[in-house]
Scaffold this motif. Structure first.
Motif, PDB file in Angstrom:
ATOM      1  N   CYS A 122      41.289  51.325  42.398  1.00 44.77           N
ATOM      2  CA  CYS A 122      41.090  52.160  41.101  1.00 44.77           C
ATOM      3  C   CYS A 122      40.755  51.117  39.966  1.00 44.77           C
ATOM      4  O   CYS A 122      40.049  51.637  39.280  1.00 44.77           O
ATOM      5  N   TYR A 123      41.424  49.920  39.898  1.00 41.54           N
ATOM      6  CA  TYR A 123      40.967  49.105  38.926  1.00 41.54           C
ATOM      7  C   TYR A 123      40.243  47.821  39.133  1.00 41.54           C
ATOM      8  O   TYR A 123      40.245  46.923  38.214  1.00 41.54           O
ATOM      9  N   GLN A 124      39.673  47.930  40.421  1.00 38.41           N
ATOM     10  CA  GLN A 124      38.512  46.714  40.496  1.00 38.41           C
ATOM     11  C   GLN A 124      37.386  46.433  39.634  1.00 38.41           C
ATOM     12  O   GLN A 124      36.766  45.572  39.466  1.00 38.41           O
ATOM     13  N   GLU A 125      37.045  47.808  39.332  1.00 41.74           N
ATOM     14  CA  GLU A 125      35.675  48.007  38.085  1.00 41.74           C
ATOM     15  C   GLU A 125      36.244  47.741  36.655  1.00 41.74           C
ATOM     16  O   GLU A 125      37.473  48.198  36.398  1.00 41.74           O
ATOM     17  N   VAL A 126      35.430  47.042  35.923  1.00 40.01           N
ATOM     18  CA  VAL A 126      35.716  46.835  34.633  1.00 40.01           C
ATOM     19  C   VAL A 126      35.483  47.916  33.783  1.00 40.01           C
ATOM     20  O   VAL A 126      34.670  48.757  33.827  1.00 40.01           O
ATOM     21  N   ILE A 127      36.697  48.171  33.014  1.00 36.88           N
ATOM     22  CA  ILE A 127      36.536  49.535  32.103  1.00 36.88           C
ATOM     23  C   ILE A 127      36.138  48.923  30.560  1.00 36.88           C
ATOM     24  O   ILE A 127      36.762  48.273  30.034  1.00 36.88           O
ATOM     25  N   HIS A 128      34.860  49.458  30.199  1.00 35.13           N
ATOM     26  CA  HIS A 128      34.587  49.002  28.810  1.00 35.13           C
ATOM     27  C   HIS A 128      34.940  49.830  27.761  1.00 35.13           C
ATOM     28  O   HIS A 128      35.014  50.913  27.928  1.00 35.13           O
ATOM     29  N   PRO A 129      35.610  49.140  26.703  1.00 36.70           N
ATOM     30  CA  PRO A 129      36.185  49.965  25.780  1.00 36.70           C
ATOM     31  C   PRO A 129      35.160  51.025  25.147  1.00 36.70           C
ATOM     32  O   PRO A 129      33.851  50.220  24.856  1.00 36.70           O
ATOM     33  N   LEU A 130      35.532  51.764  24.402  1.00 33.78           N
ATOM     34  CA  LEU A 130      34.769  52.379  23.393  1.00 33.78           C
ATOM     35  C   LEU A 130      35.014  52.046  21.971  1.00 33.78           C
ATOM     36  O   LEU A 130      35.821  51.506  21.606  1.00 33.78           O
ATOM     37  N   ASN A 131      34.002  52.362  21.284  1.00 31.10           N
ATOM     38  CA  ASN A 131      33.806  51.974  19.796  1.00 31.10           C
ATOM     39  C   ASN A 131      35.052  53.036  19.065  1.00 31.10           C
ATOM     40  O   ASN A 131      35.229  54.152  19.458  1.00 31.10           O
ATOM     41  N   GLY A 132      35.700  52.522  18.046  1.00 32.00           N
ATOM     42  CA  GLY A 132      36.355  53.306  17.327  1.00 32.00           C
ATOM     43  C   GLY A 132      35.873  54.382  16.655  1.00 32.00           C
ATOM     44  O   GLY A 132      34.721  54.541  16.586  1.00 32.00           O
ATOM     45  N   PRO A 133      36.679  55.449  16.208  1.00 32.26           N
ATOM     46  CA  PRO A 133      36.031  56.704  15.391  1.00 32.26           C
ATOM     47  C   PRO A 133      35.413  56.158  13.931  1.00 32.26           C
ATOM     48  O   PRO A 133      34.433  56.815  13.438  1.00 32.26           O
ATOM     49  N   ASP A 134      35.688  54.934  13.429  1.00 30.90           N
ATOM     50  CA  ASP A 134      35.116  54.393  12.226  1.00 30.90           C
ATOM     51  C   ASP A 134      33.493  54.102  12.686  1.00 30.90           C
ATOM     52  O   ASP A 134      32.564  54.130  11.810  1.00 30.90           O
ATOM     53  N   LEU A 135      32.980  54.007  13.792  1.00 24.36           N
ATOM     54  CA  LEU A 135      31.778  53.678  14.380  1.00 24.36           C
ATOM     55  C   LEU A 135      30.882  54.700  14.997  1.00 24.36           C
ATOM     56  O   LEU A 135      29.869  54.586  15.365  1.00 24.36           O
ATOM     57  N   TRP A 136      31.576  55.718  14.997  1.00 20.08           N
ATOM     58  CA  TRP A 136      31.101  57.033  15.638  1.00 20.08           C
ATOM     59  C   TRP A 136      29.917  57.416  14.689  1.00 20.08           C
ATOM     60  O   TRP A 136      30.019  57.349  13.384  1.00 20.08           O
ATOM     61  N   GLU A 137      28.997  58.227  15.278  1.00 19.17           N
ATOM     62  CA  GLU A 137      27.837  58.658  14.609  1.00 19.17           C
ATOM     63  C   GLU A 137      28.199  59.847  13.779  1.00 19.17           C
ATOM     64  O   GLU A 137      29.069  60.615  14.249  1.00 19.17           O
ATOM     65  N   ARG A 138      28.086  59.926  12.579  1.00 18.24           N
ATOM     66  CA  ARG A 138      28.409  61.169  11.696  1.00 18.24           C
ATOM     67  C   ARG A 138      27.385  62.368  11.918  1.00 18.24           C
ATOM     68  O   ARG A 138      26.278  62.207  11.788  1.00 18.24           O
TER      69      ARG A 138
ATOM     70  N   ASP B  89      52.429  59.328  50.372  1.00 14.11           N
ATOM     71  CA  ASP B  89      50.736  59.249  50.265  1.00 14.11           C
ATOM     72  C   ASP B  89      50.037  57.988  49.869  1.00 14.11           C
ATOM     73  O   ASP B  89      50.723  57.002  49.109  1.00 14.11           O
ATOM     74  N   ASP B  90      48.883  57.843  50.382  1.00  8.40           N
ATOM     75  CA  ASP B  90      48.207  56.710  50.254  1.00  8.40           C
ATOM     76  C   ASP B  90      48.006  56.382  48.871  1.00  8.40           C
ATOM     77  O   ASP B  90      47.635  55.270  48.493  1.00  8.40           O
ATOM     78  N   HIS B  91      47.697  57.304  47.832  1.00  9.50           N
ATOM     79  CA  HIS B  91      47.550  57.143  46.521  1.00  9.50           C
ATOM     80  C   HIS B  91      48.603  56.360  45.692  1.00  9.50           C
ATOM     81  O   HIS B  91      48.528  55.775  44.696  1.00  9.50           O
ATOM     82  N   TYR B  92      49.762  56.113  46.532  1.00  7.69           N
ATOM     83  CA  TYR B  92      50.925  55.484  45.675  1.00  7.69           C
ATOM     84  C   TYR B  92      51.005  54.259  46.093  1.00  7.69           C
ATOM     85  O   TYR B  92      51.868  53.259  46.153  1.00  7.69           O
ATOM     86  N   LYS B  93      50.034  53.612  47.096  1.00 10.00           N
ATOM     87  CA  LYS B  93      50.132  52.362  47.817  1.00 10.00           C
ATOM     88  C   LYS B  93      49.356  51.464  46.793  1.00 10.00           C
ATOM     89  O   LYS B  93      48.347  51.817  46.103  1.00 10.00           O
ATOM     90  N   LYS B  94      49.480  50.007  47.183  1.00  8.49           N
ATOM     91  CA  LYS B  94      48.908  48.922  46.454  1.00  8.49           C
ATOM     92  C   LYS B  94      47.327  48.992  46.713  1.00  8.49           C
ATOM     93  O   LYS B  94      46.639  48.738  45.575  1.00  8.49           O
ATOM     94  N   ASP B  95      46.808  49.302  47.921  1.00  9.14           N
ATOM     95  CA  ASP B  95      45.539  49.379  47.986  1.00  9.14           C
ATOM     96  C   ASP B  95      44.654  50.341  47.087  1.00  9.14           C
ATOM     97  O   ASP B  95      43.491  49.889  46.476  1.00  9.14           O
ATOM     98  N   ALA B  96      45.236  51.409  46.892  1.00 13.37           N
ATOM     99  CA  ALA B  96      44.903  52.568  46.119  1.00 13.37           C
ATOM    100  C   ALA B  96      44.791  51.914  44.590  1.00 13.37           C
ATOM    101  O   ALA B  96      43.765  52.183  43.964  1.00 13.37           O
ATOM    102  N   TYR B  97      45.788  51.491  44.194  1.00 16.88           N
ATOM    103  CA  TYR B  97      45.708  50.678  42.908  1.00 16.88           C
ATOM    104  C   TYR B  97      44.462  49.676  42.349  1.00 16.88           C
ATOM    105  O   TYR B  97      44.209  49.741  41.610  1.00 16.88           O
ATOM    106  N   LEU B  98      44.471  48.737  43.541  1.00 20.37           N
ATOM    107  CA  LEU B  98      43.377  47.856  43.523  1.00 20.37           C
ATOM    108  C   LEU B  98      42.094  48.237  43.415  1.00 20.37           C
ATOM    109  O   LEU B  98      41.355  47.914  42.541  1.00 20.37           O
TER     110      LEU B  98
END
Length: 123
Positions: free
Chosen positions: A36-52, A25-34
């Motif tokens: 999927c990860y071409q966009e930057v994934i921004h990290p989230l703040n940790g639980p200590d910075l979450w709004e209470r 299947d095309d999902h397992y090929k290198k093109d699909a992997y590239l």
């Protein structure tokens, strides 16, 4: 179903001399992997910075150990009488007969008389 051929299919494909990549299947090929990860994934703040919030933290209920031994087999009801095995015979309501002396009312294991010897029966 998973998009990858099973081992039997792989052996048939290689036996026929076909290209194995055509059956993956095309999902397992290198093109699909590239892609999927071409966009930057921004990290989230940790639980200590979450709004209470004003509510308490949600916790799982406390574990209570049962006070009894766990049930191994369910109790059979009167409607289950018909589902019993047809090959096994029940000894209920049968008169026991001692195979040692032939007396009624007990089995050989519960016989109080001494055991007969094999040579007594030959005489």
């Amino acid at each position: 179903m998973s998009g990858l051929p099973c081992s039997h299919a792989i052996s048939c494909i290689t036996f026929k001399g076909l290209d194995l990549e055509l059956f993956v299947d095309d999902h397992y090929k290198k093109d699909a992997y590239l892609r999927c990860y071409q966009e930057v994934i921004h990290p989230l703040n940790g639980p200590d910075l979450w709004e209470r919030s004003q509510y308490d933290n949600v916790m799982p209920p406390p574990y209570r150990r049962p006070s009894h031994r766990p049930v191994k087999k369910r109790n059979r009801g009167p409607e289950d009488e018909d589902n019993r095995s047809q090959t096994d015979l029940s000894r209920r309501d049968q008169i026991q007969k001692c195979s040692n002396y032939g007396a009624l009312g007990h089995k050989k294991s519960g016989c109080t008389k001494p055991k007969k010897k094999a040579c007594d029966s030959l005489l």
